[in-house]
Write a protein that holds these residues in place. Structure first.
Motif, PDB file in Angstrom:
ATOM      1  N   LEU A  64       0.799  -1.220   0.000  1.00  0.00           N
ATOM      2  CA  LEU A  64       0.000   0.000   0.000  1.00  0.00           C
ATOM      3  C   LEU A  64       0.836   1.277   0.000  1.00  0.00           C
ATOM      4  CD1 LEU A  64      -2.899  -0.883   2.445  1.00  0.00           C
ATOM      5  CD2 LEU A  64      -2.956  -0.729  -0.033  1.00  0.00           C
ATOM      6  N   SER A  65       2.132   1.173   0.250  1.00  0.00           N
ATOM      7  CA  SER A  65       2.933   2.382   0.270  1.00  0.00           C
ATOM      8  C   SER A  65       2.848   3.059  -1.096  1.00  0.00           C
ATOM      9  CB  SER A  65       4.386   2.076   0.644  1.00  0.00           C
ATOM     10  OG  SER A  65       4.926   1.149  -0.259  1.00  0.00           O
ATOM     11  N   GLY A  66       2.465   4.294  -1.090  1.00  0.00           N
ATOM     12  CA  GLY A  66       2.321   5.038  -2.331  1.00  0.00           C
ATOM     13  C   GLY A  66       0.986   4.807  -3.028  1.00  0.00           C
ATOM     14  N   ALA A  67       0.119   4.040  -2.412  1.00  0.00           N
ATOM     15  CA  ALA A  67      -1.185   3.759  -3.024  1.00  0.00           C
ATOM     16  C   ALA A  67      -2.106   4.959  -2.874  1.00  0.00           C
ATOM     17  CB  ALA A  67      -1.815   2.541  -2.378  1.00  0.00           C
ATOM     18  N   SER A  68      -3.015   5.082  -3.800  1.00  0.00           N
ATOM     19  CA  SER A  68      -3.995   6.163  -3.726  1.00  0.00           C
ATOM     20  C   SER A  68      -5.015   5.857  -2.639  1.00  0.00           C
ATOM     21  CB  SER A  68      -4.724   6.299  -5.063  1.00  0.00           C
ATOM     22  OG  SER A  68      -5.607   5.200  -5.259  1.00  0.00           O
ATOM     23  N   ARG A  69      -5.751   6.879  -2.256  1.00  0.00           N
ATOM     24  CA  ARG A  69      -6.792   6.718  -1.239  1.00  0.00           C
ATOM     25  C   ARG A  69      -7.803   5.653  -1.686  1.00  0.00           C
ATOM     26  NH1 ARG A  69      -8.293   7.514   4.050  1.00  0.00           N
ATOM     27  NH2 ARG A  69     -10.542   7.321   4.081  1.00  0.00           N
ATOM     28  N   ARG A  70      -8.198   5.681  -2.944  1.00  0.00           N
ATOM     29  CA  ARG A  70      -9.171   4.702  -3.451  1.00  0.00           C
ATOM     30  C   ARG A  70      -8.597   3.284  -3.379  1.00  0.00           C
ATOM     31  NH1 ARG A  70     -13.994   4.359  -5.819  1.00  0.00           N
ATOM     32  NH2 ARG A  70     -14.367   2.645  -7.228  1.00  0.00           N
ATOM     33  N   GLN A  71      -7.336   3.140  -3.729  1.00  0.00           N
ATOM     34  CA  GLN A  71      -6.706   1.818  -3.650  1.00  0.00           C
ATOM     35  C   GLN A  71      -6.675   1.322  -2.202  1.00  0.00           C
ATOM     36  OE1 GLN A  71      -3.076   3.015  -5.607  1.00  0.00           O
ATOM     37  NE2 GLN A  71      -3.491   1.659  -7.355  1.00  0.00           N
ATOM     38  N   MET A  72      -6.396   2.226  -1.281  1.00  0.00           N
ATOM     39  CA  MET A  72      -6.376   1.854   0.135  1.00  0.00           C
ATOM     40  C   MET A  72      -7.776   1.444   0.592  1.00  0.00           C
ATOM     41  SD  MET A  72      -3.659   4.614   1.658  1.00  0.00           S
ATOM     42  CE  MET A  72      -3.891   4.116   3.346  1.00  0.00           C
ATOM     43  N   ASP A  73      -8.786   2.199   0.180  1.00  0.00           N
ATOM     44  CA  ASP A  73     -10.166   1.868   0.545  1.00  0.00           C
ATOM     45  C   ASP A  73     -10.561   0.507  -0.033  1.00  0.00           C
ATOM     46  OD1 ASP A  73     -10.313   4.280   1.868  1.00  0.00           O
ATOM     47  OD2 ASP A  73     -11.531   5.275   0.337  1.00  0.00           O
ATOM     48  N   GLU A  74     -10.177   0.256  -1.277  1.00  0.00           N
ATOM     49  CA  GLU A  74     -10.482  -1.036  -1.905  1.00  0.00           C
ATOM     50  C   GLU A  74      -9.744  -2.168  -1.194  1.00  0.00           C
ATOM     51  OE1 GLU A  74      -9.579  -0.324  -6.021  1.00  0.00           O
ATOM     52  OE2 GLU A  74     -11.503   0.674  -6.382  1.00  0.00           O
ATOM     53  N   PHE A  75      -8.542  -1.893  -0.747  1.00  0.00           N
ATOM     54  CA  PHE A  75      -7.780  -2.882   0.020  1.00  0.00           C
ATOM     55  C   PHE A  75      -8.512  -3.224   1.311  1.00  0.00           C
ATOM     56  CE2 PHE A  75      -4.787  -3.762   3.451  1.00  0.00           C
ATOM     57  CZ  PHE A  75      -4.167  -4.884   2.964  1.00  0.00           C
ATOM     58  N   ILE A  76      -9.016  -2.201   1.999  1.00  0.00           N
ATOM     59  CA  ILE A  76      -9.769  -2.410   3.243  1.00  0.00           C
ATOM     60  C   ILE A  76     -10.967  -3.315   2.982  1.00  0.00           C
ATOM     61  CG2 ILE A  76     -11.267  -1.257   4.933  1.00  0.00           C
ATOM     62  CD1 ILE A  76      -9.253   1.142   4.733  1.00  0.00           C
ATOM     63  N   ILE A  77     -11.700  -3.039   1.908  1.00  0.00           N
ATOM     64  CA  ILE A  77     -12.882  -3.831   1.562  1.00  0.00           C
ATOM     65  C   ILE A  77     -12.467  -5.269   1.225  1.00  0.00           C
ATOM     66  CG2 ILE A  77     -14.766  -4.103  -0.104  1.00  0.00           C
ATOM     67  CD1 ILE A  77     -15.133  -1.838   2.009  1.00  0.00           C
ATOM     68  N   ASP A  78     -11.397  -5.426   0.473  1.00  0.00           N
ATOM     69  CA  ASP A  78     -10.918  -6.771   0.124  1.00  0.00           C
ATOM     70  C   ASP A  78     -10.533  -7.558   1.377  1.00  0.00           C
ATOM     71  OD1 ASP A  78     -11.323  -6.308  -2.566  1.00  0.00           O
ATOM     72  OD2 ASP A  78      -9.209  -5.883  -2.997  1.00  0.00           O
ATOM     73  N   GLU A  79      -9.877  -6.898   2.324  1.00  0.00           N
ATOM     74  CA  GLU A  79      -9.499  -7.559   3.580  1.00  0.00           C
ATOM     75  C   GLU A  79     -10.741  -7.943   4.383  1.00  0.00           C
ATOM     76  OE1 GLU A  79      -6.310  -8.510   5.123  1.00  0.00           O
ATOM     77  OE2 GLU A  79      -6.120  -8.513   2.950  1.00  0.00           O
ATOM     78  N   MET A  80     -11.731  -7.063   4.395  1.00  0.00           N
ATOM     79  CA  MET A  80     -12.985  -7.387   5.087  1.00  0.00           C
ATOM     80  C   MET A  80     -13.622  -8.622   4.458  1.00  0.00           C
ATOM     81  SD  MET A  80     -14.896  -3.771   5.858  1.00  0.00           S
ATOM     82  CE  MET A  80     -16.316  -4.623   6.559  1.00  0.00           C
ATOM     83  N   VAL A 126     -21.557  -3.538   2.925  1.00  0.00           N
ATOM     84  CA  VAL A 126     -22.237  -2.440   2.239  1.00  0.00           C
ATOM     85  C   VAL A 126     -22.095  -1.155   3.047  1.00  0.00           C
ATOM     86  CG1 VAL A 126     -24.513  -1.562   1.564  1.00  0.00           C
ATOM     87  CG2 VAL A 126     -23.824  -3.872   0.907  1.00  0.00           C
ATOM     88  N   SER A 127     -22.251  -1.254   4.351  1.00  0.00           N
ATOM     89  CA  SER A 127     -22.115  -0.079   5.215  1.00  0.00           C
ATOM     90  C   SER A 127     -20.712   0.527   5.100  1.00  0.00           C
ATOM     91  CB  SER A 127     -22.405  -0.476   6.658  1.00  0.00           C
ATOM     92  OG  SER A 127     -22.159   0.589   7.526  1.00  0.00           O
ATOM     93  N   ARG A 128     -19.694  -0.318   5.149  1.00  0.00           N
ATOM     94  CA  ARG A 128     -18.319   0.175   5.062  1.00  0.00           C
ATOM     95  C   ARG A 128     -18.051   0.772   3.684  1.00  0.00           C
ATOM     96  NH1 ARG A 128     -13.305  -0.254   7.740  1.00  0.00           N
ATOM     97  NH2 ARG A 128     -14.650  -0.377   9.550  1.00  0.00           N
ATOM     98  N   MET A 129     -18.567   0.120   2.639  1.00  0.00           N
ATOM     99  CA  MET A 129     -18.378   0.645   1.295  1.00  0.00           C
ATOM    100  C   MET A 129     -19.036   2.015   1.154  1.00  0.00           C
ATOM    101  SD  MET A 129     -18.773  -2.790  -1.027  1.00  0.00           S
ATOM    102  CE  MET A 129     -18.428  -1.983  -2.587  1.00  0.00           C
ATOM    103  N   ASN A 130     -20.223   2.159   1.701  1.00  0.00           N
ATOM    104  CA  ASN A 130     -20.905   3.464   1.669  1.00  0.00           C
ATOM    105  C   ASN A 130     -20.094   4.507   2.426  1.00  0.00           C
ATOM    106  OD1 ASN A 130     -23.056   2.588   0.129  1.00  0.00           O
ATOM    107  ND2 ASN A 130     -24.315   2.062   1.895  1.00  0.00           N
ATOM    108  N   MET A 131     -19.571   4.112   3.590  1.00  0.00           N
ATOM    109  CA  MET A 131     -18.777   5.019   4.401  1.00  0.00           C
ATOM    110  C   MET A 131     -17.540   5.499   3.629  1.00  0.00           C
ATOM    111  SD  MET A 131     -17.809   4.249   8.344  1.00  0.00           S
ATOM    112  CE  MET A 131     -16.244   3.473   8.054  1.00  0.00           C
ATOM    113  N   LEU A 132     -16.969   4.597   2.823  1.00  0.00           N
ATOM    114  CA  LEU A 132     -15.758   4.923   2.066  1.00  0.00           C
ATOM    115  C   LEU A 132     -16.077   5.530   0.700  1.00  0.00           C
ATOM    116  CD1 LEU A 132     -13.667   1.712   2.846  1.00  0.00           C
ATOM    117  CD2 LEU A 132     -13.344   4.003   3.826  1.00  0.00           C
ATOM    118  N   GLY A 133     -17.358   5.599   0.371  1.00  0.00           N
ATOM    119  CA  GLY A 133     -17.756   6.153  -0.922  1.00  0.00           C
ATOM    120  C   GLY A 133     -17.497   5.209  -2.073  1.00  0.00           C
ATOM    121  N   LEU A 134     -17.561   3.914  -1.829  1.00  0.00           N
ATOM    122  CA  LEU A 134     -17.275   2.926  -2.862  1.00  0.00           C
ATOM    123  C   LEU A 134     -18.528   2.202  -3.356  1.00  0.00           C
ATOM    124  CD1 LEU A 134     -14.074   1.247  -1.371  1.00  0.00           C
ATOM    125  CD2 LEU A 134     -14.194   2.914  -3.219  1.00  0.00           C
TER     126      LEU A 134
END
Length: 103
Positions: free
Chosen positions: A12-28, A94-102
């Protein structure tokens, strides 16, 4: 598990905010899938025990009938449990995705 986490974090180093958010969702999703797999394995084991128990009562029709009814209730509860866990996971995701705007 911590090695995988630190390895994933280094990606994630150097990743964009969207990439980080998608990573969070993938981990969930990964963690939810692990939890659901555990539930399914528990229920698979319970079903093996049921089959073994039924087999041991062969020849005793009344006991087989009693156990058949009991096991039908247990299977219905297992199905409800699996559906409940799946629904809870979906709501959380779905709640987390909404919170992250995804969404």
């Amino acid at each position: 598990a911590s090695e995988q986490s630190s390895s994933n974090m280094s990606k994630l180093s150097g990743a964009s905010r969207r990439q980080m958010d998608e990573f969070i969702i993938d981990e969930m999703r990964r963690k939810q899938n692990e939890r659901l797999l555990t539930v399914l394995e528990e229920e698979q084991y319970a079903e093996q025990v049921r089959a073994s128990t039924l087999k041991s009562t062969q020849g005793n029709e009344s006991e087989m009938e009693r156990l058949g009814k009991l096991f039908a209730v247990e299977r219905a509860r297992a199905s409800e449990r699996i559906m409940r866990v799946t629904a809870e996971h979906e709501m959380i995701l779905v709640s987390r995705m909404n919170m992250l705007g995804l969404s």
